[in-house]
Scaffold this active site. Structure first.
Site, PDB file in Angstrom:
ATOM      1  N   HIS A  48       0.563  -1.528   0.107  1.00 50.80           N
ATOM      2  CA  HIS A  48       0.071   0.177   0.003  1.00 50.80           C
ATOM      3  C   HIS A  48       0.681   1.115   0.585  1.00 50.80           C
ATOM      4  CE1 HIS A  48       0.391   0.257   4.625  1.00 50.80           C
ATOM      5  NE2 HIS A  48       0.218   1.195   3.913  1.00 50.80           N
ATOM      6  N   ASP A  78       0.220  -7.521   1.851  1.00 47.52           N
ATOM      7  CA  ASP A  78       0.800  -5.864   1.840  1.00 47.52           C
ATOM      8  C   ASP A  78       2.686  -6.184   1.966  1.00 47.52           C
ATOM      9  OD1 ASP A  78       0.192  -2.861   2.228  1.00 47.52           O
ATOM     10  OD2 ASP A  78       0.168  -3.005   4.264  1.00 47.52           O
ATOM     11  N   SER A 159       4.694   2.795   7.812  1.00 46.41           N
ATOM     12  CA  SER A 159       4.574   1.242   7.081  1.00 46.41           C
ATOM     13  C   SER A 159       5.369   1.224   6.529  1.00 46.41           C
ATOM     14  CB  SER A 159       3.609   1.894   6.077  1.00 46.41           C
ATOM     15  OG  SER A 159       1.759   1.989   6.850  1.00 46.41           O
TER      16      SER A 159
END
Length: 303
Positions: A48, A78, A159
């Site tokens: 993402h 992911d 992230s």
């Protein structure tokens, strides 16, 4: 470092080892972090973070900058793999650990670039294991399995960064902030390594599809004593028309074996559902109404 207590000494040692190995990433409209891993100029981040971008830039705390190419991304885990344009300028890779050995309460250290603040370090514990995280692929009902939950502070920009154990080994790739004081990370284990290898080889991950949703559940005492099994996977849902449904699996079944291997959680099934399982008969043993039932499912390719 004599003035530091043992906890502080551990965290500062891990920070010193990993901070230079975690880059700030900008790719398209996304930004986050990425970890240098073994390979020729290879970094791992979240799918993402890169989105649909094919190129981006990595910035390290020592001032090194390099362009990166997105080798491949896998929204269902992911994870994404990047290759640096200037591989020779990258720091040595981080050491990878095995999240399958983590226990709740274990110290972990998060390294990333939250809110644009490069080289940020936070620490906490493993709060829970085996969590499920809805994917950001837009496909309803699909989740990233066996996610690590931690109370180490994570913010936007973390992230793709590293979650490390007390020995500085990367055991997770930070992926989401689920709420105040609650962060999640994709585990680094044999399955993750297989995903990264597939992305490096083909730019994508081919998976087999079975069509079940479940959670760990205890095996009845009599069955546990006879078969030496304490846990299985209780099926909460069998998707209509799926290979599992066609094989006769039902919601409420307690899965004990898949491919003649013991299963205790969703990962026990997922690690068998890669490209080599597509179209190949897969024996499944379940406990149903006190009786052992054997079926054979034929996984299809996950579209």
């Amino acid at each position: 470092m004599d003035e530091l207590d043992s906890y502080s000494r551990t965290v500062s040692t891990v920070a010193a080892e990993l901070t230079g190995r975690v880059a700030a990433i900008r790719a398209g409209r996304g930004s986050g972090s990425a970890v240098v891993v073994p390979g020729d100029g290879i970094l791992v981040t979240n799918a993402h973070v890169v989105g649909d971008a094919r190129t981006g830039r990595a910035d390290f705390v020592d001032g090194v900058q390099t362009g990166v190419t997105v080798v491949g991304a896998d929204p269902l885990s992911d994870l994404a793999v990047l290759r640096a344009d200037r591989a020779a300028d990258l720091p040595p890779p981080a050491r990878l650990g095995d999240a399958d050995g983590l226990v709740v309460g274990q110290l972990v250290v998060a390294v990333g670039n939250p809110l644009g603040l490069a080289g940020s370090v936070t620490a906490g514990v493993v709060s829970a294991l085996g969590r499920a995280l809805p994917t950001r692929s837009g496909r309803a009902g699909r989740v990233v399995e066996d996610v690590i939950q931690t109370d180490a502070a994570l913010n936007p920009g973390n992230s793709g960064g590293a979650l490390a154990d007390a020995r500085g080994r990367v055991v997770g790739i930070n992926t989401a902030v689920a709420g105040v004081g609650l962060g999640l990370a994709v585990p680094v284990n044999a399955t993750t390594r297989r995903i990264v290898a597939a992305l490096l080889a083909d730019g994508r991950v081919r998976r087999a599809y079975l069509g079940v949703v479940g959670s760990p559940a205890p095996v009845p005492a009599a069955v546990a004593a006879k078969h030496g099994r304490t846990n299985g996977l209780r099926l909460a849902e069998v998707i209509g028309g799926s290979p599992a449904a066609r094989a006769g699996l039902r919601a409420g079944d307690l899965v004990l074996d898949v491919g003649r291997r013991p299963v205790q959680d969703a990962q026990g099934i997922q690690r068998q559902l890669f490209a080599d399982a597509i179209g190949v008969p897969l024996p499944v043993t379940v406990l149903r109404n006190g009786a052992m039932v054997d079926v054979v499912a034929v996984p299809t390719e996950l579209g």
